[in-house]
Write a protein that holds these residues in place. Structure first.
Motif, PDB file in Angstrom:
ATOM      1  N   UNK A 253       1.089  -1.250  -0.079  1.00 14.10           N
ATOM      2  CA  UNK A 253       0.067  -0.369  -0.431  1.00 14.10           C
ATOM      3  C   UNK A 253       1.205   0.870  -0.053  1.00 14.10           C
ATOM      4  N   UNK A 254       0.215   2.090  -0.272  1.00 13.60           N
ATOM      5  CA  UNK A 254       1.266   3.260  -0.360  1.00 13.60           C
ATOM      6  C   UNK A 254       0.171   4.650  -0.960  1.00 13.60           C
ATOM      7  N   UNK A 255       0.472   5.956  -0.012  1.00 13.28           N
ATOM      8  CA  UNK A 255      -0.648   7.607  -0.203  1.00 13.28           C
ATOM      9  C   UNK A 255       0.369   8.537   0.267  1.00 13.28           C
ATOM     10  N   UNK A 256      -0.717   9.201  -1.375  1.00 14.86           N
ATOM     11  CA  UNK A 256      -0.067  11.014  -1.160  1.00 14.86           C
ATOM     12  C   UNK A 256      -1.160  11.649  -0.524  1.00 14.86           C
ATOM     13  N   UNK A 257      -1.417  12.301   1.098  1.00 14.36           N
ATOM     14  CA  UNK A 257      -1.815  13.284   1.519  1.00 14.36           C
ATOM     15  C   UNK A 257      -1.464  14.480   2.005  1.00 14.36           C
ATOM     16  N   UNK A 258      -2.650  15.229   1.412  1.00 10.12           N
ATOM     17  CA  UNK A 258      -2.486  16.390   1.914  1.00 10.12           C
ATOM     18  C   UNK A 258      -3.095  16.532   2.985  1.00 10.12           C
ATOM     19  N   UNK A 259      -2.397  16.558   3.967  1.00 14.94           N
ATOM     20  CA  UNK A 259      -3.148  16.463   5.510  1.00 14.94           C
ATOM     21  C   UNK A 259      -3.132  17.814   6.259  1.00 14.94           C
ATOM     22  N   UNK A 260      -3.482  19.265   5.198  1.00 17.14           N
ATOM     23  CA  UNK A 260      -3.908  20.296   6.043  1.00 17.14           C
ATOM     24  C   UNK A 260      -5.342  20.804   5.226  1.00 17.14           C
ATOM     25  N   UNK A 261      -6.112  21.422   6.487  1.00 16.58           N
ATOM     26  CA  UNK A 261      -7.417  22.052   6.092  1.00 16.58           C
ATOM     27  C   UNK A 261      -8.343  20.682   5.996  1.00 16.58           C
TER      28      UNK A 261
ATOM     29  N   UNK B 191      -8.470  12.454   9.860  1.00 16.44           N
ATOM     30  CA  UNK B 191      -7.274  13.685  10.094  1.00 16.44           C
ATOM     31  C   UNK B 191      -8.421  13.820  11.991  1.00 16.44           C
ATOM     32  N   UNK B 192      -7.634  12.981  12.489  1.00 17.18           N
ATOM     33  CA  UNK B 192      -7.824  12.642  13.682  1.00 17.18           C
ATOM     34  C   UNK B 192      -7.485  14.173  15.259  1.00 17.18           C
ATOM     35  N   UNK B 193      -6.880  14.488  14.149  1.00 22.11           N
ATOM     36  CA  UNK B 193      -6.381  15.874  14.949  1.00 22.11           C
ATOM     37  C   UNK B 193      -5.421  16.945  14.744  1.00 22.11           C
ATOM     38  N   UNK B 194      -4.383  17.579  14.784  1.00 26.50           N
ATOM     39  CA  UNK B 194      -3.787  18.184  14.579  1.00 26.50           C
ATOM     40  C   UNK B 194      -2.623  17.805  14.052  1.00 26.50           C
TER      41      UNK B 194
ATOM     42  N   UNK C 233       1.998  10.393  13.764  1.00 26.44           N
ATOM     43  CA  UNK C 233       2.480  11.572  14.192  1.00 26.44           C
ATOM     44  C   UNK C 233       2.846  12.548  13.668  1.00 26.44           C
ATOM     45  N   UNK C 234       2.585  13.975  12.826  1.00 25.34           N
ATOM     46  CA  UNK C 234       3.927  14.565  11.937  1.00 25.34           C
ATOM     47  C   UNK C 234       4.500  15.234  13.765  1.00 25.34           C
TER      48      UNK C 234
ATOM     49  N   UNK D   9       3.122  18.286  17.436  1.00 19.26           N
ATOM     50  CA  UNK D   9       2.202  18.114  16.459  1.00 19.26           C
ATOM     51  C   UNK D   9       1.471  18.215  15.166  1.00 19.26           C
ATOM     52  N   UNK D  10       1.653  18.497  13.975  1.00 20.16           N
ATOM     53  CA  UNK D  10       1.480  19.499  13.197  1.00 20.16           C
ATOM     54  C   UNK D  10       1.453  18.691  11.492  1.00 20.16           C
ATOM     55  N   UNK D  11       0.528  19.671  11.499  1.00 21.38           N
ATOM     56  CA  UNK D  11      -0.306  19.134  10.219  1.00 21.38           C
ATOM     57  C   UNK D  11       0.669  19.531   8.989  1.00 21.38           C
ATOM     58  N   UNK D  12      -0.064  18.754   7.831  1.00 21.22           N
ATOM     59  CA  UNK D  12       1.494  18.731   6.727  1.00 21.22           C
ATOM     60  C   UNK D  12       1.071  18.487   5.713  1.00 21.22           C
TER      61      UNK D  12
END
Length: 135
Positions: A38-46, A61-64, A112-113, A120-123
């Protein structure tokens, strides 16, 4: 140059047993062991969105800075790996200090990023792949 066109590969000894010889001919490995499951390219913001993926049914998106990736086809056990990188801005070396994994299950995993503060920071760019045995 030869060309082989097939829809399915099946091992001669057993269905999933296909051996590939290394470029130098000194080593062999099982074909299925070397493939990303499996693989994924995710926009993790907004409002998060998968730009593209393989074998990922959804991402939550669980939390920031915290995301759960759910798989279409489950892994055979929880001893798989999911190398992941996170970056705040696409095409810029402005990344995070690390990625933490937890809640690893056969059908999903959570990451978690974490930035350099560390918080923790959205990416904007979250890339992940899954390596191991499918169920």
């Amino acid at each position: 140059m030869s060309e082989i066109k097939v829809d399915n590969l099946t091992g001669k000894t057993s269905a999933g047993d296909i051996t590939v010889t290394s470029e130098g001919g000194a080593a062999t490995m099982q074909l299925q062991q070397g493939l990303a499951k499996a693989w994924c390219n995710l926009n993790g913001t907004g409002t998060i969105a998968q730009r593209d993926s393989l074998n990922h049914s959804s991402t939550t998106d669980n939390t920031t800075g915290t995301y759960t990736f759910s798989l279409v086809s489950s892994m055979g056990n929880t001893n798989y790996i999911s190398p992941t990188n996170c970056d705040r801005i696409i095409n810029t070396r402005n990344g995070t200090e690390g990625v933490q994994y937890f809640n690893i299950a056969t059908g999903s995993y959570k990451i978690e990023c974490v930035n350099s503060v560390p918080n923790l920071s959205d990416q904007e760019l979250v890339n992940t792949q899954t390596l191991g045995d499918l169920a």
